[in-house]
Design a protein around this motif. Structure first.
Motif, mmCIF file in Angstrom:
data_model
loop_
_atom_site.group_PDB
_atom_site.id
_atom_site.type_symbol
_atom_site.label_atom_id
_atom_site.label_comp_id
_atom_site.label_asym_id
_atom_site.label_seq_id
_atom_site.Cartn_x
_atom_site.Cartn_y
_atom_site.Cartn_z
ATOM 1 N N GLN A 408 0.805 -1.333 -0.068
ATOM 2 C CA GLN A 408 -0.057 -0.053 0.027
ATOM 3 C C GLN A 408 0.731 1.277 -0.037
ATOM 4 N N ASP A 414 -6.266 0.964 3.951
ATOM 5 C CA ASP A 414 -6.759 -0.452 3.455
ATOM 6 C C ASP A 414 -7.942 -1.208 4.593
ATOM 7 N N THR A 421 -7.432 -1.973 -6.334
ATOM 8 C CA THR A 421 -6.292 -1.102 -6.026
ATOM 9 C C THR A 421 -5.900 -0.457 -7.281
ATOM 10 N N LYS A 494 -6.940 -5.715 0.085
ATOM 11 C CA LYS A 494 -6.438 -5.341 -1.007
ATOM 12 C C LYS A 494 -7.592 -5.614 -2.034
#
Length: 506
Positions: A408, A414, A421, A494
């Protein structure tokens, strides 16, 4: 230029640190006693914020319904005595032909309780009665009004919508936020773009999602994307009079405003559609800036139509007029048959009732709503996915680096609500993010965080819907999922990962 992140906020998130360092007043023994107290002592802003912060850290959520009458009343008083009431049964965000009569009776009964308790006429007590949503705003000064309203079974929520968690002794009430705002242009590093005909710059991030390859099949034509944000700069003609330019043609851009730029809740002066922040301009450009020969960054869906709403001053919904502005924008967009996609790179740490009702209304009209998972400072990344991305009616998006292992971004949130993503940050240099059209004519810039990840995903969705115009929202969303790296599996933080735009439009 500072990155145009969806901050929670540089000012606001420092509160998590500042509050924890300030002791609760000696007249209150413990935090528990504050929660359980039914006294009529007015709690300070810092005391209220400590209660909020404690619940956020322990549960990841905060709900005014779980506080005492004293806490809710104190926050209402500090929020200019404004109380927002969501009436009806659980889940009844708006009325239908079947429930309208019952809801009108319920609303009038609730207003009568407020009038009697506050000793006010209806005109004095009622601030706003929403024509579509089951929401009223009233003036409350007496704690007994809170107590009486909480006895009712026909109220979904009571919220002090004039109160901001981002207000404490270090940040006075009249200080306005500027989170995520910048109007500065930047010179782009040549490694961060490549040039395509007839002379447009393609962000390095596009190649991570095969966006230019997808243009062979779809460019977003005949799809209208709405951006609910800070508006569009009047100084950027490529998002105005020159929206149709080069390879971008036959499309429209419309600009509206629902935000009232005033410290006074009774003001009704809409401030217009023009961006004074910069964030909304960046998000609109990410989606739909034209493909021309100006040697400037091109948007993901460069032939899509664009509708912009200046609904908020910045990206943090910490003001009564911002919350009201976003709510009104969502209702208006819900009523437009041409709008298919809504992109919202704005938010707040916890749910805002009237905005939630607006999201549910737009969703009920078939809109595909993308929302930013949240962006903040690296030492506050413990915070989970923000609102409204935390809602099941929205599609939550966050940003990752180009490391290849779903790292990330340094400032991105997240969590389990994340659906997709987008690669938007160099792993070895977090100052190198997505390239975008600037605030002023001739300018380019960089933009990062979950904000640009959300706008990018909205643009890819426009490519898909343009290719398959007869599809509905669920079909488009399912195609995006099937085109993502991790599908059919879903990561706990994610989602389905990065979307392959080329695969999505084939």
């Amino acid at each position: 230029m500072k990155k145009s992140y969806l901050l929670l906020a540089t000012v606001g998130l420092l509160l998590f640190v500042n509050c924890s360092q300030e002791p609760i007043a000696s007249t209150i023994d413990t935090e528990a006693s504050l929660e359980n107290s039914i006294s009529q002592d007015l709690l300070s802003i810092d005391q209220i914020n400590q209660i909020i912060d404690k619940e956020l850290r322990e549960t990841g959520e905060f709900d005014w319904n779980n506080t005492s009458d004293q806490v809710l009343w104190s926050a209402t008083v500090h929020g200019k005595n404004l109380l927002t009431i969501g009436y009806g049964n659980i889940g009844e965000s708006f009325s239908t032909s079947q429930n309208k009569s019952r809801l009108n009776i319920s609303k009038n009964s609730i207003l009568e309780v407020v009038q009697i308790s506050e000793k006010k006429t209806k005109k004095q007590a009622l601030v706003e009665d929403d024509e579509v949503l089951n929401v009223v705003d009233v003036v409350v000064e007496n704690i007994n009004s809170i107590t009486e309203l909480r006895k009712r079974k026909d109220i979904r929520y009571l919220e002090p919508n004039g109160y901001s968690f981002f207000t404490n002794t270090n940040y006075p009430e009249n200080q306005r936020s500027s989170s995520g705002c910048s109007q500065d242009g930047q010179t782009l590093n040549s490694a961060d773009y490549r040039t395509v005909a007839p002379g447009s710059l393609v962000s390095w991030t596009y190649d991570k999602h095969n966006i230019t390859q997808a243009w062979q099949h779809s460019t977003g034509a005949n799809v209208t994307v709405a951006v609910v944000d800070t508006g569009i700069s009047p100084n950027q003609s490529l998002l105005g009079s020159n929206f149709n330019d080069g390879y971008s043609s036959g499309r429209t851009v419309q600009k509206y405003g629902t935000f009232i730029d005033s410290n006074w809740w009774w003001s009704t002066n809409i401030d217009g559609p023009n961006d004074r922040c910069g964030h909304g301009t960046s998000m609109s450009a990410t989606i739909a800036s034209p493909r021309n020969n100006n040697n400037l960054p091109v948007g993901v869906a460069y032939n899509s139509n664009l509708v912009s709403y200046r609904a908020t001053e910045d990206v943090v919904l910490n003001d009564y007029h911002e919350r009201k502005g976003v709510k009104n924008a969502l209702v208006q967009l819900g009523n437009r048959s041409d709008v298919k996609i809504i992109s919202m790179s704005i938010g707040y740490p916890w749910s805002i009732g009237n905005v939630k009702d607006g999201v549910r209304y737009a969703h009920s009209k078939g809109k595909l709503i993308f929302a930013a998972g949240g962006t903040s400072l690296d030492f506050t990344n413990w915070y989970p996915v923000i609102f409204p991305a935390s809602m099941s009616e929205t599609v939550a998006v966050t940003g990752v680096t180009d490391s290849g292992n779903y790292q990330q971004c340094d400032v991105c949130h997240d969590g389990s609500q994340i659906e997709f993503t987008v690669v938007m940050e160099r792993d070895n240099n977090n100052n190198r993010t997505s390239t975008v059209l600037g605030f002023n004519n001739g300018q380019s810039s960089y933009v990062g965080g979950s904000s640009v990840a959300t706008a990018t995903t909205a643009g890819i969705a426009a490519l898909v819907w343009s290719k398959y115009p007869n599809w509905n929202r669920d079909q488009v969303l399912q195609r995006l999922r099937q085109s993502a790296d991790l599908y059919p599996y879903k990561s706990s933080t994610k989602g389905y990962g990065n979307i392959d735009a080329l695969q999505a439009v084939q």
